[in-house]
Design an enzyme around this catalytic site. Structure first.
Site, mmCIF file in Angstrom:
data_model
loop_
_atom_site.group_PDB
_atom_site.id
_atom_site.type_symbol
_atom_site.label_atom_id
_atom_site.label_comp_id
_atom_site.label_asym_id
_atom_site.label_seq_id
_atom_site.Cartn_x
_atom_site.Cartn_y
_atom_site.Cartn_z
ATOM 1 N N ARG A 35 0.766 -1.119 -0.143
ATOM 2 C CA ARG A 35 0.155 0.172 -0.160
ATOM 3 C C ARG A 35 0.951 1.369 -0.057
ATOM 4 N NH1 ARG A 35 -5.095 -1.798 4.003
ATOM 5 N NH2 ARG A 35 -6.438 -2.400 2.259
ATOM 6 N N LYS A 197 -19.575 -15.050 3.722
ATOM 7 C CA LYS A 197 -20.560 -14.654 3.857
ATOM 8 C C LYS A 197 -21.337 -14.372 2.626
ATOM 9 C CE LYS A 197 -20.819 -13.692 8.699
ATOM 10 N NZ LYS A 197 -20.808 -12.513 9.786
ATOM 11 N N GLY A 350 -8.249 -6.425 0.069
ATOM 12 C CA GLY A 350 -8.547 -7.199 1.324
ATOM 13 C C GLY A 350 -8.011 -8.625 1.301
ATOM 14 N N GLY A 373 -13.314 -2.888 0.970
ATOM 15 C CA GLY A 373 -14.569 -2.602 1.079
ATOM 16 C C GLY A 373 -15.065 -1.537 -0.066
#
Ligand code: AMP
Length: 394
Positions: A35, A197, A350, A373
């Site tokens: 990053r 999920k 992520g 996100g």
């Protein structure tokens, strides 16, 4: 929307909001600096263009308090090495001493402010907090794609009240890649969606059905789909309340002619901790008391065939519990398969970015997003609040 190269920055104090939210070990050593490296083009451009550069970022979740393990000091050190020049670390930008240092910066100098989340106002999108930051600079640049889905002061309130607010090169690259995904005409377009999920990915699945020719489901999500098809899934992770939604996704895929693929076998164990007595079973035969923790070898071969002619691949979410070696094979193999394709391959940030790195496939992907996100929001077809602010500004 304007970017840093569209405005005059020479001799000006330029505030660049970066995403230096890097992983660190317990001794404060940075374990992955990708990053920081991703932010270098904008920082270097500002230095070369004779700006007085003030960098800021968040790190972790200190919740408005000073927490030493979330200090950006190690980042200042690494940045200094990567840039080959001193980076002045500003512990408290509100102090008189800091204000003096920042107003005396020379052209090409670089300073880094301490973790913005040490101040309560950051996550609360406080305009008072933003006003304090506003005093420090002339030009605002957002290069922190990873936080653009959040309404936090340094990416929302601050650019709103800044006279000049533009994007950085990393932000541009991220937005361009995600735009390309939805405008590219090449086919087949394959969406590979995994992770824990269905709930977090439902909008993403529905939106990608508008674009994809094929959709591969992996990770624990697969079990909610299998339940929707009437199969038993043992102790595997299932979201009971989303079984109907899973059915709807499959119906929708059928109605739109999107080919839909689920794993055909699983690596099962009694728990994530039990990495010895695992078994590979077909999807119809997940034993009572066991849970599926990775896709099996037959699924890997199936997905290899599905991906063989892909021209565009979007991948978000691991195929199994990739953090545990015994259950990482499926994710590693899918990373190798996608990495070997002659296609536009875009990986969501992520966990997936982490998994691709672990599989040693980072260099083989067209693009790996720096934001988990934020990239998910774009895959859902939504806009990012921090980007909207910059667009309105022009
Ligand atoms: P997400 O943030 O939704 O992309 O989920 C990532 C997480 O999903 C990772 O931490 C994986 O360990 C987890 N995961 C993937 N497959 C499974 C599975 N079969 N059972 C439990 N967790 C899983």
């Amino acid at each position: 929307m304007k970017y840093i190269n569209d405005v005059d920055i020479a001799g000006k104090r330029v505030f660049i909001r970066c995403d230096f939210n890097v992983p660190m070990d317990e001794n404060g050593n940075i374990t992955d600096d990708s990053r920081i490296k991703a932010a270098l083009p904008t920082i270097q451009y500002a230095i070369d263009d004779k700006a007085k550069v003030i960098l800021a970022s968040h790190l972790g979740r200190p919740k408005g308090k000073r927490v030493e393990k979330y200090s950006l000091k190690p980042v200042a050190k690494r940045l200094s090495t990567l840039l080959g020049k001193d980076v002045v670390f500003i512990d408290d930008f509100e102090s008189e001493e800091a204000k003096e240092i920042l107003s005396n910066l020379k052209e090409g100098d670089v300073a880094l402010l301490e973790n913005l989340r040490f101040w309560e106002g950051e996550e609360k999108n406080s305009y008072d907090f933003a006003k304090k930051l506003l005093e420090l600079f002339d030009v605002y640049v957002n290069d922190a794609f990873g936080v653009c889905h959040r309404k936090h002061a340094s990416v929302f309130a601050l650019p709103e009240i800044a006279k000049i607010a533009v994007g950085g090169f990393l932000l541009k690259k991220e937005l361009d890649y995600f735009k390309k995904i939805f405008t590219i005409e090449e086919k087949p377009f394959v969406a590979v969606i995994g992770g824990a999920k269905v709930s977090g990915k439902l909008d993403c699945l529905i939106n990608l059905l508008n674009k994809a020719d094929k959709m591969i489901i992996g990770g624990a999500q697969a079990f909610t789909f299998l339940r929707a098809m009437g199969y038993k899934t043992g102790n595997s992770l299932v979201e009971e309340d989303l079984i109907d939604e899973a059915k709807r996704v499959m119906d929708e895929a059928k109605a739109r002619g999107v080919k839909f693929y689920l794993p055909v076998d699983f690596v099962c164990s009694t728990s994530i901790e039990d990495t010895v007595d695992y078994r590979v079973v077909p999807y119809q035969e997940i034993p009572k008391g066991m849970m599926g923790l990775d896709i099996g070898p037959a699924s890997i071969e199936l997905f290899r065939e599905v991906l063989r002619d892909a021209k565009v691949v979007v991948w978000n979410g691991p195929m199994g519990v990739f953090e545990v070696k015994a259950f990482a094979n499926g994710t590693n193999k899918i990373a190798e398969i996608i990495g070997s394709l002659n296609a536009l391959t875009v990986v969501g940030g992520g966990d997936t970015a982490d998994a691709v790195e672990r599989a040693g496939q980072s260099a083989n992907m067209s693009y790996i997003s720096t934001g988990g996100g934020a990239s998910l929001k774009l895959l859902e077809g939504k806009t990012l609040p921090a980007v909207e602010v910059l667009e309105k500004k022009q």
